[in-house]
Structure formats: C-alpha cells, structure tokens
Design a protein around this motif. Sequence first.
Motif, PDB file in Angstrom:
ATOM      1  N   CYS A 132     -16.605  68.530  61.040  1.00  0.00           N
ATOM      2  CA  CYS A 132     -15.521  67.777  61.653  1.00  0.00           C
ATOM      3  C   CYS A 132     -15.048  66.648  60.742  1.00  0.00           C
ATOM      4  N   ILE A 133     -15.999  65.859  60.206  1.00  0.00           N
ATOM      5  CA  ILE A 133     -15.645  64.754  59.316  1.00  0.00           C
ATOM      6  C   ILE A 133     -14.954  65.283  58.067  1.00  0.00           C
ATOM      7  N   THR A 134     -15.486  66.368  57.519  1.00  0.00           N
ATOM      8  CA  THR A 134     -14.877  66.967  56.333  1.00  0.00           C
ATOM      9  C   THR A 134     -13.450  67.400  56.632  1.00  0.00           C
ATOM     10  N   SER A 135     -13.252  68.018  57.799  1.00  0.00           N
ATOM     11  CA  SER A 135     -11.905  68.457  58.183  1.00  0.00           C
ATOM     12  C   SER A 135     -10.958  67.281  58.321  1.00  0.00           C
ATOM     13  N   VAL A 136     -11.432  66.205  58.937  1.00  0.00           N
ATOM     14  CA  VAL A 136     -10.588  65.019  59.116  1.00  0.00           C
ATOM     15  C   VAL A 136     -10.079  64.505  57.778  1.00  0.00           C
ATOM     16  N   PHE A 137     -10.976  64.354  56.818  1.00  0.00           N
ATOM     17  CA  PHE A 137     -10.564  63.760  55.540  1.00  0.00           C
ATOM     18  C   PHE A 137      -9.753  64.723  54.682  1.00  0.00           C
ATOM     19  N   LEU A 138      -9.874  66.003  54.944  1.00  0.00           N
ATOM     20  CA  LEU A 138      -9.023  66.968  54.241  1.00  0.00           C
ATOM     21  C   LEU A 138      -7.664  67.129  54.912  1.00  0.00           C
ATOM     22  N   ARG A 139      -7.499  66.514  56.087  1.00  0.00           N
ATOM     23  CA  ARG A 139      -6.204  66.577  56.790  1.00  0.00           C
ATOM     24  C   ARG A 139      -5.510  65.220  56.870  1.00  0.00           C
ATOM     25  N   LEU A 140      -6.154  64.178  56.341  1.00  0.00           N
ATOM     26  CA  LEU A 140      -5.506  62.862  56.362  1.00  0.00           C
ATOM     27  C   LEU A 140      -4.172  62.897  55.630  1.00  0.00           C
ATOM     28  N   GLU A 141      -4.137  63.642  54.530  1.00  0.00           N
ATOM     29  CA  GLU A 141      -2.886  63.850  53.808  1.00  0.00           C
ATOM     30  C   GLU A 141      -2.650  65.346  53.678  1.00  0.00           C
ATOM     31  N   HIS A 142      -1.418  65.757  53.959  1.00  0.00           N
ATOM     32  CA  HIS A 142      -1.088  67.187  53.915  1.00  0.00           C
ATOM     33  C   HIS A 142      -0.663  67.553  52.500  1.00  0.00           C
ATOM     34  N   THR A 143      -1.609  68.096  51.724  1.00  0.00           N
ATOM     35  CA  THR A 143      -1.326  68.509  50.350  1.00  0.00           C
ATOM     36  C   THR A 143      -1.877  69.915  50.137  1.00  0.00           C
ATOM     37  N   PRO A 144      -1.321  70.662  49.194  1.00  0.00           N
ATOM     38  CA  PRO A 144      -1.858  72.004  48.896  1.00  0.00           C
ATOM     39  C   PRO A 144      -3.334  71.976  48.519  1.00  0.00           C
ATOM     40  N   GLU A 145      -3.758  70.944  47.772  1.00  0.00           N
ATOM     41  CA  GLU A 145      -5.151  70.842  47.370  1.00  0.00           C
ATOM     42  C   GLU A 145      -6.054  70.689  48.585  1.00  0.00           C
ATOM     43  N   ASN A 146      -5.670  69.803  49.504  1.00  0.00           N
ATOM     44  CA  ASN A 146      -6.473  69.602  50.707  1.00  0.00           C
ATOM     45  C   ASN A 146      -6.512  70.856  51.561  1.00  0.00           C
ATOM     46  N   ASP A 147      -5.368  71.525  51.704  1.00  0.00           N
ATOM     47  CA  ASP A 147      -5.328  72.758  52.492  1.00  0.00           C
ATOM     48  C   ASP A 147      -6.260  73.811  51.909  1.00  0.00           C
ATOM     49  N   ALA A 148      -6.284  73.912  50.578  1.00  0.00           N
ATOM     50  CA  ALA A 148      -7.144  74.903  49.919  1.00  0.00           C
ATOM     51  C   ALA A 148      -8.619  74.563  50.117  1.00  0.00           C
ATOM     52  N   MET A 149      -8.969  73.282  50.012  1.00  0.00           N
ATOM     53  CA  MET A 149     -10.363  72.868  50.199  1.00  0.00           C
ATOM     54  C   MET A 149     -10.806  73.100  51.642  1.00  0.00           C
ATOM     55  N   LEU A 150      -9.912  72.837  52.590  1.00  0.00           N
ATOM     56  CA  LEU A 150     -10.239  73.034  54.000  1.00  0.00           C
ATOM     57  C   LEU A 150     -10.470  74.515  54.299  1.00  0.00           C
ATOM     58  N   ALA A 151      -9.579  75.363  53.792  1.00  0.00           N
ATOM     59  CA  ALA A 151      -9.743  76.802  54.002  1.00  0.00           C
ATOM     60  C   ALA A 151     -11.031  77.295  53.360  1.00  0.00           C
ATOM     61  N   ASP A 152     -11.359  76.730  52.198  1.00  0.00           N
ATOM     62  CA  ASP A 152     -12.546  77.165  51.465  1.00  0.00           C
ATOM     63  C   ASP A 152     -13.825  76.851  52.217  1.00  0.00           C
ATOM     64  N   ILE A 153     -13.930  75.647  52.783  1.00  0.00           N
ATOM     65  CA  ILE A 153     -15.199  75.295  53.411  1.00  0.00           C
ATOM     66  C   ILE A 153     -15.431  76.091  54.687  1.00  0.00           C
ATOM     67  N   TRP A 154     -14.372  76.375  55.432  1.00  0.00           N
ATOM     68  CA  TRP A 154     -14.548  77.186  56.626  1.00  0.00           C
ATOM     69  C   TRP A 154     -14.862  78.638  56.264  1.00  0.00           C
ATOM     70  N   GLN A 155     -14.262  79.135  55.190  1.00  0.00           N
ATOM     71  CA  GLN A 155     -14.581  80.491  54.740  1.00  0.00           C
ATOM     72  C   GLN A 155     -16.011  80.568  54.230  1.00  0.00           C
ATOM     73  N   TYR A 156     -16.450  79.497  53.583  1.00  0.00           N
ATOM     74  CA  TYR A 156     -17.833  79.423  53.100  1.00  0.00           C
ATOM     75  C   TYR A 156     -18.804  79.590  54.262  1.00  0.00           C
ATOM     76  N   LEU A 157     -18.577  78.850  55.354  1.00  0.00           N
ATOM     77  CA  LEU A 157     -19.471  78.940  56.506  1.00  0.00           C
ATOM     78  C   LEU A 157     -19.405  80.334  57.132  1.00  0.00           C
ATOM     79  N   LYS A 158     -18.214  80.910  57.193  1.00  0.00           N
ATOM     80  CA  LYS A 158     -18.057  82.243  57.781  1.00  0.00           C
ATOM     81  C   LYS A 158     -18.805  83.290  56.973  1.00  0.00           C
ATOM     82  N   ASP A 159     -18.724  83.188  55.647  1.00  0.00           N
ATOM     83  CA  ASP A 159     -19.440  84.128  54.784  1.00  0.00           C
ATOM     84  C   ASP A 159     -20.957  83.928  54.875  1.00  0.00           C
ATOM     85  N   LYS A 160     -21.378  82.663  55.019  1.00  0.00           N
ATOM     86  CA  LYS A 160     -22.797  82.335  55.064  1.00  0.00           C
ATOM     87  C   LYS A 160     -23.442  82.796  56.356  1.00  0.00           C
TER      88      LYS A 160
END
Length: 343
Positions: free
Chosen positions: A273-301
């Motif tokens: 949740c905290i990670t998601s908050v700080f990756l959404r504080l500013e809407h940028t392509p980099e943040n969107d990519a990092m957010l998608a990556d961490i959730w995909q990481y958990l899904k794969d794990k």
Amino acid sequence: MKVITFAVPCFNSAAYMDACIESLLACDMGFGDVEILIVNDGSAKDNTAEIADGWQERYPDIIKAIHKTNGGHGSAVNTGLANATGLYYKVVDSDDWLDLEAMKPVMALLRAQADSSSPLDMVIGNYVYEKVFEHAQVSMGYVNVFPQGREFGWDEIGRFNPSQYLLMHSVIYRTQLLRDCGLVLPEHTFYVDNIFVYVPLPHVKTMYYLNVDMYRYFIGREDQSVNEKVMYGRRDQQVRVTKCMTEAVNLSKDVPSEKLRKYMENYLAMMYCITSVFLRLEHTPENDAMLADIWQYLKDKDPELHGRIRHNILNMGVNLPGEVGRRIGIGGYRIAQRLFKFN
C-alpha cells in the motif's frame, strides 16, 4: 555478562546523538550490564566520529565506538549485531531516545532473563511519535493485542488494528535469535527497519509485553527518511524493501501460527500500500511502470497471496484505476496521515 546491547547507527548525527546516548547510558543504573555501540557509518560532514570516541573514552566499560565506511542504516545495524555481546539487542536511532521511567521495568525484566535457562525471544514496549515542531505526541501501544504480566506465544495474541504494527522502536530481540535466523539487512537502502521487524518473527516463540512508552520516535527533520518528500525521492528503495520482504518469508510454508501468518500478511499488504501511494503521488510513465512491475512481481511469486493482498481494502483504495482513482487514493492517504501523524 551484558544484558542488552544498544546499537546507535550514526551518520552525520553530531547535532543530536548526545541526547540519545545519554538516555541509553541512564538505563545502566549502576549495574554495569548495558553495552552501547555507537556505529559511525562513514560520517564526513560533522564531528560524529570525535563525539563517538569521546563517549568511549568517558565510559570504556559501557560504550564502544565503531567506525566503518558508509553502508547505510542496514549496514550499521548489521555491524552492531556482529559486535554485540549483550543477551538482547535493540537498535535506537541517533535522533531518538528512550524514556528512563518506562525503561526501569523493561530493564528489570531483561535482567531477570539473564538468569533464565530459556530467556524470552522478544520483549515489546510502546513507542511515541514525538512531533516536536507540532507540539504533538502520539503513543502507539498494544494492550488490545498482547497479554500483560506473563510470557506468551503467537497463538495467544489478539487482533491488531489497521494502523497498528510492530516497529523497530517497539521490539527488543534476543541477540542469538537474530544471528540464528541469519538476519542480514541490505546495504545502501533505506526503510530496512521493516525487514528487521518482519523476517525474524517466525523464529520468535516466547514474548513479553510491557505497557510502557519506552521509545521516543522523533518526527520532523526535513532530511529525515520518513519525510514525505524524502520518501518520494527514495520510492525505488521502498520497492526494493517490499520485494525483499516478499522473498524472505514464504508465509504459507514458513509461518505455522495462523495468527502470526495473518499479521505478517497484513504487514506485507501495508508495505504494498505504501509503495503504491508513493508511486502514485505523481503520475509519470516511470512511476506507472514501477507500480505495474511490483504487482506483477507479487503475482508471479505467489498468485494466491497476490489476490489477497491486491484485494485488501487498503490496496483497493489506493490503486483505484484512472486519474480520478489516483486522486481518491491519495486523498485517503492524506486523511490517514492527519489522523495517525505517521510522517
């Protein structure tokens, strides 16, 4: 034998480290069974090193100054643990302090453990957010979670509230337990205190809780790691720590206690949740990519764990889709920030 080792990670801490060390020194109370390790983590901008050496010269039987190249907070904690001779180990950040009156029953309990054939694995106390510049104090306790006045195990605990977690401030571990579980924190990484209060928990079998406000947690410096602007700038490190925690413990296989497993899952959900908050504080392509990556990481794990954590009410709230969803999630974070005064 030293009953407890207090490790004080210091990095350019000259302006405030004396108050911290004085509070730890008071815990000795003339018994000579307290060890204080001042770990100078490559300070170069002030006289932290000289202050540490001065404390060692004045109290050579209690205080030891350790100088090392800079490796970050986790590296300093690792160095303290490697050099600790106390039965118990507690990290106290150099801008925080311990309350002497609260520590009197804590120290009495720890001293009693020194004569036990099976000393407690973990001792727990309350901590207080000291928002000095706002003249506010918020005490975080656990009377609804832990039994008082006796030893207990995980199957005897109550339910944690949504904003209630064990932090580095509230725990005192048996030193050998940390060594036996192989705890090594990542270097050059902030927010590793989350790993410190997560990874060892399945190895903890016996605990004791004292309802005293022992740890005073200073909040308010502009360069502090929990300052929001600083946290946003280090959001990649928040991602790194969250992944490390996910990797370190297999909740379904490594945690036999159902109550502990539920708590640890909720803690991990909070980290996402905290990670998601700080990756959404500013809407940028980099943040969107990092957010998608961490959730995909958990899904794969762990797909099942991903489903539960992703649909946790906190994560549903901060990960609502679209710009409107982003704004709603950040708004919820702001409300929680005001209510609980956590940074």
